[in-house]
Design an enzyme around this catalytic site. Structure first.
Site, PDB file in Angstrom:
ATOM      1  N   ALA A  66      72.887 -37.400  89.767  1.00  0.00           N
ATOM      2  CA  ALA A  66      72.781 -38.872  91.060  1.00  0.00           C
ATOM      3  C   ALA A  66      72.290 -38.969  92.268  1.00  0.00           C
ATOM      4  O   ALA A  66      71.998 -39.771  92.471  1.00  0.00           O
ATOM      5  CB  ALA A  66      74.727 -38.645  92.207  1.00  0.00           C
ATOM      6  N   THR A  67      71.135 -38.275  92.155  1.00  0.00           N
ATOM      7  CA  THR A  67      69.913 -38.320  92.653  1.00  0.00           C
ATOM      8  C   THR A  67      69.554 -39.709  92.181  1.00  0.00           C
ATOM      9  O   THR A  67      68.745 -40.281  92.265  1.00  0.00           O
ATOM     10  CB  THR A  67      69.329 -37.499  93.035  1.00  0.00           C
ATOM     11  N   THR A  71      65.127 -37.803  76.229  1.00  0.00           N
ATOM     12  CA  THR A  71      66.067 -37.211  75.362  1.00  0.00           C
ATOM     13  C   THR A  71      68.028 -37.113  76.008  1.00  0.00           C
ATOM     14  O   THR A  71      67.553 -36.581  76.796  1.00  0.00           O
ATOM     15  CB  THR A  71      65.788 -36.330  74.989  1.00  0.00           C
ATOM     16  N   HIS A 120      79.148 -32.968  87.743  1.00  0.00           N
ATOM     17  CA  HIS A 120      79.141 -31.603  88.532  1.00  0.00           C
ATOM     18  C   HIS A 120      80.116 -31.684  89.834  1.00  0.00           C
ATOM     19  O   HIS A 120      80.927 -30.604  89.709  1.00  0.00           O
ATOM     20  CB  HIS A 120      78.358 -29.969  89.036  1.00  0.00           C
ATOM     21  N   SER A 147      78.262 -38.183  89.070  1.00  0.00           N
ATOM     22  CA  SER A 147      77.740 -36.885  89.030  1.00  0.00           C
ATOM     23  C   SER A 147      78.631 -36.028  88.511  1.00  0.00           C
ATOM     24  O   SER A 147      79.636 -36.201  88.629  1.00  0.00           O
ATOM     25  CB  SER A 147      77.111 -36.349  90.155  1.00  0.00           C
ATOM     26  N   CYS A 150      73.115 -30.116 100.374  1.00  0.00           N
ATOM     27  CA  CYS A 150      72.288 -30.485 100.307  1.00  0.00           C
ATOM     28  C   CYS A 150      71.071 -30.539 101.666  1.00  0.00           C
ATOM     29  O   CYS A 150      69.767 -30.525 101.371  1.00  0.00           O
ATOM     30  CB  CYS A 150      71.636 -32.197  99.839  1.00  0.00           C
ATOM     31  N   GLN A 205      81.456 -38.717  95.084  1.00  0.00           N
ATOM     32  CA  GLN A 205      82.988 -37.707  95.652  1.00  0.00           C
ATOM     33  C   GLN A 205      84.283 -38.486  95.203  1.00  0.00           C
ATOM     34  O   GLN A 205      84.864 -37.603  95.197  1.00  0.00           O
ATOM     35  CB  GLN A 205      82.709 -37.763  97.125  1.00  0.00           C
ATOM     36  N   ASN A 251      80.573 -37.303 101.840  1.00  0.00           N
ATOM     37  CA  ASN A 251      80.707 -35.709 101.595  1.00  0.00           C
ATOM     38  C   ASN A 251      80.812 -34.946 102.069  1.00  0.00           C
ATOM     39  O   ASN A 251      81.544 -33.627 101.929  1.00  0.00           O
ATOM     40  CB  ASN A 251      79.327 -35.419 100.244  1.00  0.00           C
TER      41      ASN A 251
END
Length: 350
Positions: A68-69, A216, A181, A179, A298, A162, A134
């Site tokens: 996501a970053t 890739t 994860h 994201s 983070c 989120q 978040n």
């Protein structure tokens, strides 16, 4: 260890692991190669892309990123004009917007619930805000904000990290960051949904494998992300009911604590609470077999009180006396009760 930090990351779903294993063990084709092995890998990537798109608005395309970053950086740096965002955004948005501040930057205030009701100023090119915060779980009025952005002539970027798969994403958005994860998928992959007709300046240059994004792709990571998204869709009602029950258990057991953020417009798998005079560092030391947080993972090493909690009006002391608890699909009710009993007992001892 009882895991109550689902906002930081979620356990890997069995469905995601099963989808990944063949591409980690037996198949190694480059999805951008024209031979049979490459075409097989490409097919797996496209299946995953469709699975992720099923939970997004129509009329756009899913572009895979490293997380996501990267997606948020690309969305912000790839657009033009001044930026407007809110005071409670993730660092991936706030820090990127500050890096682009020469374009013009407006940071919009939020109310005590964490909701932004401020007007979008004129001359803005991009408005960026979270769907679900978040740290405090507040759900932003994204549909209204997107309409206001369009009325001001701006594009709207939704950080749905989120909320994806949990809270519907309004059709009015132009860009959506995701994201894997955070939805029981693998780490190391995310996506940016781009509405048809929106063009971004590339962030990464090279082979242009994703039509605007170079690099890739990993069939294993893509397959895991897609399987996790498909499971979110299939289990949406079951997950919501389970998380709602756990919310009730937690709020009952923490009845003497104060909830930070909205008690109504929020995702109920996130509970941010405070208790006067609480020493959070000591609490975490006393409850070492419970994984919970004092704020965003983070920013956990920054030493600063949460910018989110300060933005909703908490004092420095109140912000530092707050903890975040997060649960989800694999949290059992009995283990949540056991963890909360430990936390309450340790807080009482203080």
């Amino acid at each position: 260890m009882i895991y109550l930090d689902y906002q930081a990351t979620t356990p890997l779903a069995p469905e995601a692991l099963d989808a990944m294993l063949p591409w980690l063990r037996d198949q190694h084709g480059n999805p951008h190669s024209p031979h049979r092995a490459g075409r097989q890998a490409r097919a797996a990537v496209e299946v995953a892309r469709d699975q992720i798109a099923a939970l997004l608005p129509r009329g756009g395309r899913v572009v895979f990123t490293s997380g996501a970053t990267e997606a948020l950086n690309w969305a912000i740096k790839g657009t033009r004009g001044a930026i407007a965002t809110t005071a409670i955004e993730h660092a991936a948005v706030l820090d990127t917007a500050r890096a682009e501040a020469a374009r013009g930057l407006t940071v919009l205030p939020v109310d005590s619930d964490g909701r932004c009701n401020a007007d979008i100023p004129d001359g803005i090119g991009l408005v960026a805000t979270m769907l679900v915060n978040n740290e405090i779980g507040t759900i932003q009025p994204v549909a209204r904000m997107a309409e206001a952005a369009h009325a001001a002539g701006a594009l709207f970027l939704c950080d749905a990290v989120q909320g994806y798969g949990r809270v519907p994403i309004p059709y009015a958005v132009d860009l959506v960051a995701l994201s894997a994860h955070k939805i029981y998928g693998p780490k190391g992959i995310g996506a940016l949904w781009i509405r048809d007709g929106v063009t971004l300046t590339p962030l990464l240059h090279g082979g242009d494998q994703e039509r605007g994004r170079s690099g890739t792709l990993s069939p294993a990571l893509c397959a895991g992300f897609g399987a996790a998204a498909a499971a979110m869709a299939a289990r949406a009602a079951e997950d919501a009911a389970h998380i709602g029950r756990l919310w009730q258990v937690a709020t009952d057991m923490l009845a003497g604590w104060t909830i930070n953020g909205s008690t109504t417009d929020r995702y109920r798998g996130n509970l941010n609470v405070r208790r006067p005079g609480l020493d959070v560092a000591r609490l975490m030391s006393d409850c070492r077999d419970v994984a919970f947080s004092a704020g965003s993972a983070c920013a956990s090493g920054s030493g600063r009180a949460s910018h989110v909690l300060r933005a909703i009006g908490l004092s420095e002391a109140e912000a530092r006396a707050s903890i975040r608890l997060g649960w989800g699909r694999y949290t059992r009710e009995d283990e949540l009760q056991a963890a909360l009993a430990q936390i309450v007992a340790a807080a009482d001892r203080q």
